[in-house]
Design a protein around this motif. Sequence first.
Motif, PDB file in Angstrom:
ATOM      1  N   VAL A 107      29.158   6.131 -12.365  1.00  0.00           N
ATOM      2  CA  VAL A 107      29.504   7.009 -11.238  1.00  0.00           C
ATOM      3  C   VAL A 107      28.321   7.908 -10.881  1.00  0.00           C
ATOM      4  O   VAL A 107      27.990   8.080  -9.705  1.00  0.00           O
ATOM      5  CB  VAL A 107      30.758   7.845 -11.570  1.00  0.00           C
ATOM      6  CG1 VAL A 107      30.977   8.955 -10.554  1.00  0.00           C
ATOM      7  CG2 VAL A 107      31.995   6.939 -11.639  1.00  0.00           C
TER       8      VAL A 107
ATOM      9  N   TRP B 288      42.108  -2.540  -4.485  1.00  0.00           N
ATOM     10  CA  TRP B 288      41.770  -1.369  -3.684  1.00  0.00           C
ATOM     11  C   TRP B 288      42.507  -1.393  -2.351  1.00  0.00           C
ATOM     12  O   TRP B 288      43.088  -0.395  -1.935  1.00  0.00           O
ATOM     13  CB  TRP B 288      40.258  -1.313  -3.450  1.00  0.00           C
ATOM     14  CG  TRP B 288      39.861  -0.251  -2.476  1.00  0.00           C
ATOM     15  CD1 TRP B 288      39.625  -0.397  -1.146  1.00  0.00           C
ATOM     16  CD2 TRP B 288      39.716   1.140  -2.746  1.00  0.00           C
ATOM     17  NE1 TRP B 288      39.320   0.809  -0.585  1.00  0.00           N
ATOM     18  CE2 TRP B 288      39.373   1.772  -1.548  1.00  0.00           C
ATOM     19  CE3 TRP B 288      39.833   1.908  -3.897  1.00  0.00           C
ATOM     20  CZ2 TRP B 288      39.146   3.140  -1.458  1.00  0.00           C
ATOM     21  CZ3 TRP B 288      39.601   3.264  -3.810  1.00  0.00           C
ATOM     22  CH2 TRP B 288      39.265   3.861  -2.600  1.00  0.00           C
TER      23      TRP B 288
ATOM     24  N   LEU C 179      42.860   3.996  -4.779  1.00  0.00           N
ATOM     25  CA  LEU C 179      42.167   4.414  -5.994  1.00  0.00           C
ATOM     26  C   LEU C 179      43.082   4.475  -7.215  1.00  0.00           C
ATOM     27  O   LEU C 179      42.710   3.964  -8.276  1.00  0.00           O
ATOM     28  CB  LEU C 179      41.459   5.754  -5.763  1.00  0.00           C
ATOM     29  CG  LEU C 179      40.637   6.309  -6.917  1.00  0.00           C
ATOM     30  CD1 LEU C 179      39.588   5.304  -7.389  1.00  0.00           C
ATOM     31  CD2 LEU C 179      39.981   7.611  -6.510  1.00  0.00           C
TER      32      LEU C 179
ATOM     33  N   ALA D  25      42.416   2.161 -10.469  1.00  0.00           N
ATOM     34  CA  ALA D  25      42.103   2.793 -11.752  1.00  0.00           C
ATOM     35  C   ALA D  25      43.045   2.335 -12.863  1.00  0.00           C
ATOM     36  O   ALA D  25      42.621   2.138 -14.000  1.00  0.00           O
ATOM     37  CB  ALA D  25      42.173   4.312 -11.616  1.00  0.00           C
TER      38      ALA D  25
ATOM     39  N   ALA E 287      35.433   0.745 -10.801  1.00  0.00           N
ATOM     40  CA  ALA E 287      34.775   1.990 -10.382  1.00  0.00           C
ATOM     41  C   ALA E 287      33.745   1.724  -9.295  1.00  0.00           C
ATOM     42  O   ALA E 287      33.659   2.469  -8.314  1.00  0.00           O
ATOM     43  CB  ALA E 287      34.114   2.663 -11.584  1.00  0.00           C
TER      44      ALA E 287
ATOM     45  N   ALA F 129      35.476   1.136  -5.967  1.00  0.00           N
ATOM     46  CA  ALA F 129      35.952   2.402  -5.400  1.00  0.00           C
ATOM     47  C   ALA F 129      34.804   3.199  -4.798  1.00  0.00           C
ATOM     48  O   ALA F 129      34.931   3.763  -3.705  1.00  0.00           O
ATOM     49  CB  ALA F 129      36.655   3.225  -6.473  1.00  0.00           C
ATOM     50  N   LEU F 130      33.676   3.222  -5.474  1.00  0.00           N
ATOM     51  CA  LEU F 130      32.521   3.959  -4.964  1.00  0.00           C
ATOM     52  C   LEU F 130      31.954   3.305  -3.708  1.00  0.00           C
ATOM     53  O   LEU F 130      31.613   3.988  -2.737  1.00  0.00           O
ATOM     54  CB  LEU F 130      31.453   4.070  -6.044  1.00  0.00           C
ATOM     55  CG  LEU F 130      31.819   4.951  -7.232  1.00  0.00           C
ATOM     56  CD1 LEU F 130      30.874   4.710  -8.392  1.00  0.00           C
ATOM     57  CD2 LEU F 130      31.844   6.420  -6.836  1.00  0.00           C
TER      58      LEU F 130
ATOM     59  N   SER G  20      34.890   6.186  -1.821  1.00  0.00           N
ATOM     60  CA  SER G  20      35.522   7.279  -2.562  1.00  0.00           C
ATOM     61  C   SER G  20      34.465   8.218  -3.109  1.00  0.00           C
ATOM     62  O   SER G  20      33.362   7.796  -3.460  1.00  0.00           O
ATOM     63  CB  SER G  20      36.349   6.736  -3.726  1.00  0.00           C
ATOM     64  OG  SER G  20      37.483   6.088  -3.264  1.00  0.00           O
TER      65      SER G  20
ATOM     66  N   SER H 159      32.755  10.669  -5.896  1.00  0.00           N
ATOM     67  CA  SER H 159      32.516  10.464  -7.324  1.00  0.00           C
ATOM     68  C   SER H 159      33.551  11.135  -8.208  1.00  0.00           C
ATOM     69  O   SER H 159      34.020  10.547  -9.180  1.00  0.00           O
ATOM     70  CB  SER H 159      31.132  10.983  -7.696  1.00  0.00           C
ATOM     71  OG  SER H 159      30.142  10.251  -7.032  1.00  0.00           O
TER      72      SER H 159
ATOM     73  N   VAL I 283      36.937   9.324  -8.353  1.00  0.00           N
ATOM     74  CA  VAL I 283      36.751   8.043  -9.043  1.00  0.00           C
ATOM     75  C   VAL I 283      36.671   8.283 -10.549  1.00  0.00           C
ATOM     76  O   VAL I 283      37.355   7.616 -11.332  1.00  0.00           O
ATOM     77  CB  VAL I 283      35.499   7.297  -8.528  1.00  0.00           C
ATOM     78  CG1 VAL I 283      35.178   6.099  -9.417  1.00  0.00           C
ATOM     79  CG2 VAL I 283      35.694   6.853  -7.090  1.00  0.00           C
TER      80      VAL I 283
ATOM     81  N   TRP J 178      40.262   9.378 -11.849  1.00  0.00           N
ATOM     82  CA  TRP J 178      41.244   8.291 -11.895  1.00  0.00           C
ATOM     83  C   TRP J 178      40.858   7.222 -12.904  1.00  0.00           C
ATOM     84  O   TRP J 178      41.725   6.639 -13.571  1.00  0.00           O
ATOM     85  CB  TRP J 178      41.464   7.686 -10.519  1.00  0.00           C
ATOM     86  CG  TRP J 178      42.459   8.469  -9.720  1.00  0.00           C
ATOM     87  CD1 TRP J 178      42.198   9.299  -8.675  1.00  0.00           C
ATOM     88  CD2 TRP J 178      43.874   8.517  -9.929  1.00  0.00           C
ATOM     89  NE1 TRP J 178      43.363   9.857  -8.214  1.00  0.00           N
ATOM     90  CE2 TRP J 178      44.401   9.388  -8.965  1.00  0.00           C
ATOM     91  CE3 TRP J 178      44.732   7.907 -10.839  1.00  0.00           C
ATOM     92  CZ2 TRP J 178      45.770   9.664  -8.892  1.00  0.00           C
ATOM     93  CZ3 TRP J 178      46.087   8.178 -10.758  1.00  0.00           C
ATOM     94  CH2 TRP J 178      46.596   9.052  -9.795  1.00  0.00           C
ATOM     95  N   MET J 179      39.588   6.922 -13.028  1.00  0.00           N
ATOM     96  CA  MET J 179      39.168   5.926 -14.019  1.00  0.00           C
ATOM     97  C   MET J 179      39.430   6.444 -15.437  1.00  0.00           C
ATOM     98  O   MET J 179      39.818   5.683 -16.317  1.00  0.00           O
ATOM     99  CB  MET J 179      37.692   5.562 -13.846  1.00  0.00           C
ATOM    100  CG  MET J 179      37.390   4.803 -12.584  1.00  0.00           C
ATOM    101  SD  MET J 179      38.328   3.263 -12.492  1.00  0.00           S
ATOM    102  CE  MET J 179      38.407   3.049 -10.725  1.00  0.00           C
TER     103      MET J 179
END
Length: 166
Positions: free
Chosen positions: A70, A102, A107, A111, A124, A127-128, A132, A134, A137, A140-141
């Motif tokens: 991230v 996704w 998110l 996750a 991740a 999502a990035l 999303s 940082s 992300v 949630w991760m």
Amino acid sequence: MMLTPLLVDVAGTLAAASGPLRYALVFLFAAIPVVEILVVVPAGIGLGLDPVATGVVAFAGNVTSVYALVAFHRRLSRWLRTRRPATDQGPSDRYARARSLWDRYGLPGLAVGGPVLTGVHVAALVALLAGSSSRPVAGWMTVGIGVWTVLLVAGSAFGLSLLGLA
């Protein structure tokens, strides 16, 4: 990729180590994108490592590598773009599964489902790349990794006790 040979390699490496080195290897294996908690937690508990300690160390290793991803995803994306050949074959199956998660669940779904369906690192990254921020992300991760770590530790420890091995 076959999960069974990977599990055997991880288990063999853990079995060959002793003492605190075993937990250091759990941390390192959990940080590796293909191995992650899905392989290292059952392998470690199956070899007799303490379930709680194995879960905590594996969680820490997996979260640390995701946080690094991230933190450095922009640099990594730039580097990958310069390295990718012009005849790109399109997204991988893991990326496609993560992108589908996704699109359908956002998110939170990515996750929670990502650690098992695509790997948390791919989830991740998707999502990035989808835009999303940082911080959400990473948050949630962390939740997804935590949920799956608890489930894997409980399932592995309970499974061994059912077999009479614990």
